[in-house]
Write an enzyme that holds these catalytic residues in place. Structure first.
Site, PDB file in Angstrom:
ATOM      1  N   LYS A 119       3.512 -10.825  -1.287  1.00 53.37           N
ATOM      2  CA  LYS A 119       4.067 -11.998  -1.964  1.00 53.37           C
ATOM      3  C   LYS A 119       4.693 -12.950  -0.948  1.00 53.37           C
ATOM      4  O   LYS A 119       4.432 -14.142  -0.937  1.00 53.37           O
ATOM      5  CB  LYS A 119       5.097 -11.523  -2.991  1.00 53.37           C
ATOM      6  N   GLU A 152      13.827   0.503  -9.319  1.00 48.96           N
ATOM      7  CA  GLU A 152      14.114  -0.742  -8.620  1.00 48.96           C
ATOM      8  C   GLU A 152      14.680  -1.770  -9.604  1.00 48.96           C
ATOM      9  O   GLU A 152      15.437  -2.652  -9.217  1.00 48.96           O
ATOM     10  CB  GLU A 152      12.825  -1.281  -7.980  1.00 48.96           C
ATOM     11  N   GLY A 164       7.507  -8.410  -7.649  1.00 44.70           N
ATOM     12  CA  GLY A 164       6.549  -7.516  -6.988  1.00 44.70           C
ATOM     13  C   GLY A 164       6.105  -6.366  -7.881  1.00 44.70           C
ATOM     14  O   GLY A 164       4.912  -6.099  -8.043  1.00 44.70           O
ATOM     15  N   ARG A 165       7.073  -5.679  -8.495  1.00 42.45           N
ATOM     16  CA  ARG A 165       6.729  -4.501  -9.298  1.00 42.45           C
ATOM     17  C   ARG A 165       6.132  -4.869 -10.650  1.00 42.45           C
ATOM     18  O   ARG A 165       5.780  -3.983 -11.433  1.00 42.45           O
ATOM     19  CB  ARG A 165       7.946  -3.590  -9.453  1.00 42.45           C
ATOM     20  N   GLU A 167       6.195  -4.167   7.464  1.00 42.89           N
ATOM     21  CA  GLU A 167       5.166  -3.118   7.473  1.00 42.89           C
ATOM     22  C   GLU A 167       3.784  -3.732   7.248  1.00 42.89           C
ATOM     23  O   GLU A 167       2.811  -3.410   7.935  1.00 42.89           O
ATOM     24  CB  GLU A 167       5.416  -2.094   6.346  1.00 42.89           C
ATOM     25  N   LYS A 179      14.397  -4.274   4.475  1.00 42.97           N
ATOM     26  CA  LYS A 179      13.501  -5.140   5.234  1.00 42.97           C
ATOM     27  C   LYS A 179      14.141  -5.609   6.545  1.00 42.97           C
ATOM     28  O   LYS A 179      13.442  -6.038   7.444  1.00 42.97           O
ATOM     29  CB  LYS A 179      13.061  -6.332   4.387  1.00 42.97           C
ATOM     30  N   HIS A 213       3.389  24.699 -13.092  1.00 45.63           N
ATOM     31  CA  HIS A 213       3.367  25.820 -12.139  1.00 45.63           C
ATOM     32  C   HIS A 213       4.310  25.564 -10.979  1.00 45.63           C
ATOM     33  O   HIS A 213       4.238  26.250  -9.961  1.00 45.63           O
ATOM     34  CB  HIS A 213       1.936  26.038 -11.638  1.00 45.63           C
TER      35      HIS A 213
END
Ligand code: G6Q
Length: 546
Positions: free
Chosen positions: A208, A354, A268-269, A214, A512, A386
């Site tokens: 965005k 978030e 973003g999410r 990263e 960030k 399990h």
């Protein structure tokens, strides 16, 4: 605008008194007393069915929760969100991911302008581009068809498209393999690049802001790797970008004609519906991408129009709020009984934590006398059974579980599907019922009495543990869209009740900038700064190893 403190609202106080009794209830008894409980406490919309009867609540609980939602103005805030008001107060932004999935004839207004033409303009470009890659018209610089797509992005620019591509693998194009590189850890990039041929690979740089460290590092590495094997002019056939930042993508060297824009009113999410969903359109085709949007839109329509008592996201939100606020549940486990939803818990982790992992109100007051967003975690069933289900059955914490399943499989191994659903339903039954000491004694009948009594406490299950079950007929693009939108709106409802801003993420922003200083120290570009002895020691060990 300062809301009255949640705990001072009369219906909150009534709920607190009511909870003192509800804590004593046994769900076994609630079911025995009311043969209609399942019918009464289940709701259906947009292709999804929610059974919330296996919770420690009754009709009065729901009445009080709905009263609280009204008193807190949840519907008002919902309408403000759909109307494009800037409800993201700390970033002064509208929250309009719902506009991304509305049909072209449905106007959405932002600052007095209709934004639907922009939205559908980008969707048209996604269609043209994804069609051409899928049908082979778009080729790599040596004339070969694209076989691999590598999406480079992180957080909201990774989790959504990755989760959806995996969930819809049944609908995927057979020629196209999708890869997702998010981590700055070079092993992530290494693993992806080692599997592809530059002549047939398309890179999507999804960011965005187009400044995320990263993603920028990964994008630069991918570009350098590509240019070792291809000329500069080949970039245009192999690199596209999804971003709100045109200038930055030009600087990176991507032709703006290869850029798919979105807007600052898409968090973003909440962005898988935007051009961030480009990998989905490439993988399953624009038609199915459209179905994903339509499924979400159907849930939006239900959310904005159904009364609270019959409103699926409202109910899911209110029930979760009840468990968190009044029954002391600190986490929620997500258990999709569908292998293709194996990234769904990770996706919801970001969406929920978030959004509602906040400790101040929308007006900025520190929250001291109630709890906000729970921890979200989980994995697919039956695998979780399990592993960590032991703690869920017999641990000292009570963790509500959301079971999610499709009634019909997309494969032909029918006996597997019956086994899968049997496990799903048996688990929710066991969490609700538990196993009494007497039932354990009956199971152990025939063994020496002292041995039975020694084992009884270990084999007893307290039960009375809450769960929801969400069912759909098949997992399709439309039902997946509805499912994601259901959880988006559930998060909205809870954020509104807690009076937090669900749409900023200052904790992420902190991450960030934090590493930059130490990165320069590790690279020898900056003098070691004075940190605490632990951080100094760790840096020294890393420097010695580099
Ligand atoms: C999501 C967050 C965060 C964000 C990533 C990537 O709501 O803001 O997860 O999506 O940090 O940001 P960019 O897309 O700007 O690279």
């Amino acid at each position: 605008m300062r809301q009255p403190l949640l705990t001072t609202v009369p219906s909150y106080q009534s709920l607190r008194n009511h909870a003192a009794q509800a804590r004593e209830w046994q769900m076994r008894e609630l079911f025995a007393q009311d043969p209609q409980r399942f019918e009464r406490l289940s709701v259906e919309a947009a292709g999804l069915f929610l059974d919330y009867s296996k919770n420690r609540l009754d009709g009065r609980t729901l009445e009080l929760l709905a009263q609280l939602a009204r008193a807190r103005g949840v519907e008002r805030l919902r309408d403000a969100m759909f109307a494009g008001e800037k409800i993201n107060l700390t970033e002064n932004r509208a929250v309009l991911h719902t506009a991304l999935r509305a049909p072209a004839n449905r106007p959405f207004t932002l600052d007095g302008q209709d934004i639907s033409a922009d939205v559908h303009g980008v969707l048209d470009r996604i269609k043209t581009f994804s069609d051409s890659v899928r049908n082979g018209a778009w080729r790599g610089h040596t004339g070969k068809e694209i076989t691999d797509v590598i999406n480079i992005g992180i957080g909201g620019s990774d989790l959504g498209p990755k989760m959806v591509c995996l969930a819809l693998r049944q609908f995927a194009h057979p020629r196209l393999s999708m890869h997702f590189v998010s981590n700055v850890d070079g092993h992530d990039m290494d693993a992806a690049l080692s599997r592809v041929n530059p002549e047939t690979t398309l890179f999507i740089i999804a960011s965005k802001t187009f400044t995320t460290a990263e993603t920028m590092m990964n994008a630069n590495t991918a570009r350098a790797w590509f240019l070792q094997q291809a000329p500069e002019e080949a970039l245009a056939k192999h690199f596209v970008a999804v971003s709100t930042n045109v200038e930055a993508i030009k600087t990176f060297g991507i032709d703006p004609a290869n850029m798919f824009p979105f807007w600052d009113w898409v968090g973003g999410r909440y962005s898988v519906w935007s051009a961030i969903g480009l990998p989905v359109a490439l993988s399953v085709g624009f038609g199915y991408f459209g179905d994903l949007l339509a499924g979400a839109h159907a849930m939006d329509e239900h959310f904005r129009s159904a009364p609270i008592e019959q409103n699926l996201p409202m109910i899911l939100g209110l029930v979760g709020f009840w468990n968190r606020e009044f029954l002391d549940c600190t986490s929620v486990s997500i258990a999709p009984y569908h292998q293709d939803l194996n990234r769904f818990p990770a996706y919801l982790q970001q969406l929920d934590m978030e959004s509602n992992g906040k400790r101040v109100t929308r007006a900025g007051d520190t929250i001291t006398d109630y709890e906000t967003g729970p921890v979200i975690w989980g994995d697919v069933g039956t695998n979780g059974q399990h592993a960590y289900f032991q703690l869920l059955h017999q641990g000292t914490d009570i963790t509500p579980i959301d079971f999610i399943a499709a009634l019909r499989p997309a494969h032909e191994f029918h006996e597997h599907h019956a086994a899968l659903l049997a496990n799903c339903f048996a688990q929710s039954e066991a969490f609700m019922k538990g196993k009494t000491a007497d039932e354990v004694r009956q199971d152990l009948a025939g063994q020496p009495l002292d041995e039975i009594e020694r084992l009884v406490p270990h084999k007893t299950f307290p039960g009375n543990r809450p769960s929801n079950t969400i069912l759909m007929e098949y997992l399709t693009p439309a039902t997946l869209g509805a499912l994601i939108a259901l959880y988006e709106h559930k998060v909205f409802v809870q954020g509104a009740l807690w009076d937090v801003n669900s749409y900023d993420q200052w904790g992420v922003e902190l991450g960030k900038v934090l590493a930059k200083k130490i990165e320069a120290e590790l690279n020898g570009e900056a003098q070691p700064a004075l940190h605490d002895s632990s951080t100094n020691g760790l840096i020294a060990r890393a420097k010695a190893a580099i």
